[in-house]
Design a protein around this motif. Structure first.
Motif, PDB file in Angstrom:
ATOM      1  N   LEU A  63       0.868  -1.272   0.032  1.00 22.49           N
ATOM      2  CA  LEU A  63       0.056   0.450  -0.222  1.00 22.49           C
ATOM      3  C   LEU A  63       0.557   0.784   0.148  1.00 22.49           C
ATOM      4  N   LEU A  64       2.012   1.662   0.932  1.00 30.29           N
ATOM      5  CA  LEU A  64       2.470   2.190   0.669  1.00 30.29           C
ATOM      6  C   LEU A  64       3.819   2.674  -0.232  1.00 30.29           C
ATOM      7  N   ASP A  65       3.863   1.069  -0.979  1.00 25.59           N
ATOM      8  CA  ASP A  65       4.787   1.444  -1.947  1.00 25.59           C
ATOM      9  C   ASP A  65       4.055   1.569  -3.232  1.00 25.59           C
ATOM     10  N   ASN A  66       3.422   1.692  -3.197  1.00 24.97           N
ATOM     11  CA  ASN A  66       2.485   2.132  -4.747  1.00 24.97           C
ATOM     12  C   ASN A  66       1.606   3.648  -4.223  1.00 24.97           C
ATOM     13  N   ILE A  67       2.009   4.120  -3.606  1.00 26.57           N
ATOM     14  CA  ILE A  67       1.839   5.405  -3.693  1.00 26.57           C
ATOM     15  C   ILE A  67       2.480   6.646  -3.937  1.00 26.57           C
ATOM     16  N   GLY A  68       1.806   7.736  -4.920  1.00 28.54           N
ATOM     17  CA  GLY A  68       2.778   8.193  -5.488  1.00 28.54           C
ATOM     18  C   GLY A  68       2.568   9.858  -4.678  1.00 28.54           C
ATOM     19  N   ASP A  69       1.012  10.482  -4.563  1.00 30.24           N
ATOM     20  CA  ASP A  69       1.158  11.246  -4.001  1.00 30.24           C
ATOM     21  C   ASP A  69       1.961  11.715  -2.648  1.00 30.24           C
ATOM     22  N   GLU A  70       2.430  12.702  -3.046  1.00 33.40           N
ATOM     23  CA  GLU A  70       2.843  13.080  -1.008  1.00 33.40           C
ATOM     24  C   GLU A  70       1.734  13.480   0.471  1.00 33.40           C
ATOM     25  N   LYS A  71       0.648  13.741  -0.080  1.00 34.57           N
ATOM     26  CA  LYS A  71      -0.561  14.172   0.653  1.00 34.57           C
ATOM     27  C   LYS A  71      -0.975  12.612   1.095  1.00 34.57           C
ATOM     28  N   LEU A  72      -1.048  11.884   0.381  1.00 36.45           N
ATOM     29  CA  LEU A  72      -1.793  10.511   0.505  1.00 36.45           C
ATOM     30  C   LEU A  72      -1.132  10.400   1.274  1.00 36.45           C
TER      31      LEU A  72
ATOM     32  N   SER B 216      -1.043  10.793   4.752  1.00 36.18           N
ATOM     33  CA  SER B 216      -2.092  11.409   5.587  1.00 36.18           C
ATOM     34  C   SER B 216      -2.863   9.403   6.009  1.00 36.18           C
ATOM     35  N   LEU B 217      -1.895   8.591   5.007  1.00 37.42           N
ATOM     36  CA  LEU B 217      -1.568   7.646   5.223  1.00 37.42           C
ATOM     37  C   LEU B 217      -1.017   6.898   6.339  1.00 37.42           C
ATOM     38  N   LYS B 218       0.139   7.312   6.393  1.00 33.73           N
ATOM     39  CA  LYS B 218       0.741   7.243   7.530  1.00 33.73           C
ATOM     40  C   LYS B 218       0.242   7.867   9.163  1.00 33.73           C
ATOM     41  N   LYS B 219      -0.686   8.315   8.991  1.00 29.50           N
ATOM     42  CA  LYS B 219      -1.179   8.873  10.182  1.00 29.50           C
ATOM     43  C   LYS B 219      -2.681   7.577  10.766  1.00 29.50           C
ATOM     44  N   LEU B 220      -2.769   6.781   9.739  1.00 31.69           N
ATOM     45  CA  LEU B 220      -3.368   5.565   9.824  1.00 31.69           C
ATOM     46  C   LEU B 220      -3.062   4.846  11.302  1.00 31.69           C
ATOM     47  N   THR B 221      -3.782   4.241  11.762  1.00 27.85           N
ATOM     48  CA  THR B 221      -2.972   3.037  13.270  1.00 27.85           C
ATOM     49  C   THR B 221      -2.674   1.941  12.265  1.00 27.85           C
ATOM     50  N   VAL B 222      -1.862   0.929  12.680  1.00 26.24           N
ATOM     51  CA  VAL B 222      -1.507  -0.178  11.700  1.00 26.24           C
ATOM     52  C   VAL B 222      -3.087  -0.889  11.252  1.00 26.24           C
ATOM     53  N   LYS B 223      -3.535  -1.094  12.549  1.00 25.43           N
ATOM     54  CA  LYS B 223      -4.781  -2.338  11.755  1.00 25.43           C
ATOM     55  C   LYS B 223      -5.638  -1.281  10.663  1.00 25.43           C
ATOM     56  N   GLN B 224      -5.657  -0.142  10.629  1.00 27.73           N
ATOM     57  CA  GLN B 224      -6.988   0.319   9.416  1.00 27.73           C
ATOM     58  C   GLN B 224      -5.967   0.294   8.622  1.00 27.73           C
ATOM     59  N   LEU B 225      -4.133   0.657   8.418  1.00 24.82           N
ATOM     60  CA  LEU B 225      -3.392   0.516   6.881  1.00 24.82           C
ATOM     61  C   LEU B 225      -3.618  -0.869   6.922  1.00 24.82           C
ATOM     62  N   GLN B 226      -3.379  -2.069   7.870  1.00 20.55           N
ATOM     63  CA  GLN B 226      -3.946  -3.884   7.290  1.00 20.55           C
ATOM     64  C   GLN B 226      -5.319  -3.773   6.574  1.00 20.55           C
ATOM     65  N   ILE B 227      -6.084  -3.133   7.158  1.00 20.77           N
ATOM     66  CA  ILE B 227      -7.447  -3.308   6.681  1.00 20.77           C
ATOM     67  C   ILE B 227      -7.021  -2.392   5.083  1.00 20.77           C
ATOM     68  N   LEU B 228      -6.693  -1.583   5.004  1.00 25.74           N
ATOM     69  CA  LEU B 228      -6.844  -1.244   3.595  1.00 25.74           C
ATOM     70  C   LEU B 228      -6.437  -1.419   2.086  1.00 25.74           C
ATOM     71  N   GLU B 229      -5.036  -2.115   3.135  1.00 29.52           N
ATOM     72  CA  GLU B 229      -4.191  -2.364   1.856  1.00 29.52           C
ATOM     73  C   GLU B 229      -4.659  -4.696   1.733  1.00 29.52           C
ATOM     74  N   MET B 230      -5.903  -4.741   2.625  1.00 31.63           N
ATOM     75  CA  MET B 230      -6.408  -5.761   2.059  1.00 31.63           C
ATOM     76  C   MET B 230      -7.368  -6.311   1.360  1.00 31.63           C
ATOM     77  N   ILE B 231      -7.766  -4.855   1.553  1.00 34.13           N
ATOM     78  CA  ILE B 231      -9.055  -4.398   0.849  1.00 34.13           C
ATOM     79  C   ILE B 231      -8.636  -3.933  -0.907  1.00 34.13           C
ATOM     80  N   TYR B 232      -7.374  -2.925  -0.641  1.00 33.57           N
ATOM     81  CA  TYR B 232      -7.365  -2.083  -1.868  1.00 33.57           C
ATOM     82  C   TYR B 232      -5.715  -2.980  -2.705  1.00 33.57           C
TER      83      TYR B 232
END
Length: 196
Positions: free
Chosen positions: A128-137, A140-156
């Motif tokens: 998820l974090l490796d595929n993001i090119g936009d610096e703002k996004l 913003s993703l780094k502000k999420l909790t680890v569990k929220q990041l895990q869920i977004l990666e699993m979904i998207y």
């Protein structure tokens, strides 16, 4: 002089049961009290007996006071410990209990992770974090909790369904949906603030 010592020894020998009493022993440990007793044995006048009696009463009252205070301290400490444990049991900090009645998001999930980026990449995986090119996004993703990041990666990124994520993370699908929604809302709010 030798007769005096013999007379004192005979007195203590005859009364050895009474002398072995802990209160009398502690009374006789004081050299002044021992002197008064020896004087009363050698010269058994009313004044000498009265001096020993008064000294013993004073000693006995001190022993009783000490015992009373000692018991007070002991029982107050027991009571204090019971109250402290009761208070601790009433105010437990439970981070993994749902904040709402239906379970949902826990307090633990709302705590923002301030660990470094490498730790996030290691836990979330390189996706998820490796595929993001936009610096703002990305920020913003780094502000999420680890569990929220895990869920977004699993979904998207990994394209898991909500049920599959729930089984993997051993929680309910409703909790995953809530976490997903909260993550998207948090991202949206962070991006709006950065856009202003």
């Amino acid at each position: 002089m030798e007769k005096d010592i013999q007379k004192i020894e005979e007195f203590f020998y005859r009364n050895h049961k009474q002398v072995n009493n802990p209160i009398i022993k502690s009374f006789l440990l004081d050299s002044q009290n021992l002197y008064l007793v020896q004087k009363a044995i050698l010269y058994p006048t009313d004044i000498n007996k009265k001096l020993v009696d008064e000294s013993f009463q004073s000693h006995y009252m001190n022993v009783r006071k000490t015992k009373y205070v000692s018991n007070l301290i002991y029982f107050f400490s027991l009571d204090f410990d019971k109250k402290r444990r009761r208070l601790q049991n009433r105010t437990l900090l439970v981070l993994d209990k749902g904040l709402s009645k239906d379970g949902g998001t826990t307090a633990k999930e709302l705590i923002e992770d301030t660990s470094n980026e490498k730790k996030l990449n290691h836990i979330v995986g390189e996706g998820l974090l490796d595929n993001i090119g936009d610096e703002k996004l990305f920020n913003s993703l780094k502000k999420l909790t680890v569990k929220q990041l895990q869920i977004l990666e699993m979904i998207y990124v990994k394209e898991f369904s909500i049920k599959e994520i729930a089984q993997t993370l051993q929680t309910t699908p409703q909790n995953i949906s809530n976490l997903h929604r909260n993550a998207l809302n948090k991202l949206n709010n962070t991006l709006k603030k950065r856009g202003e």
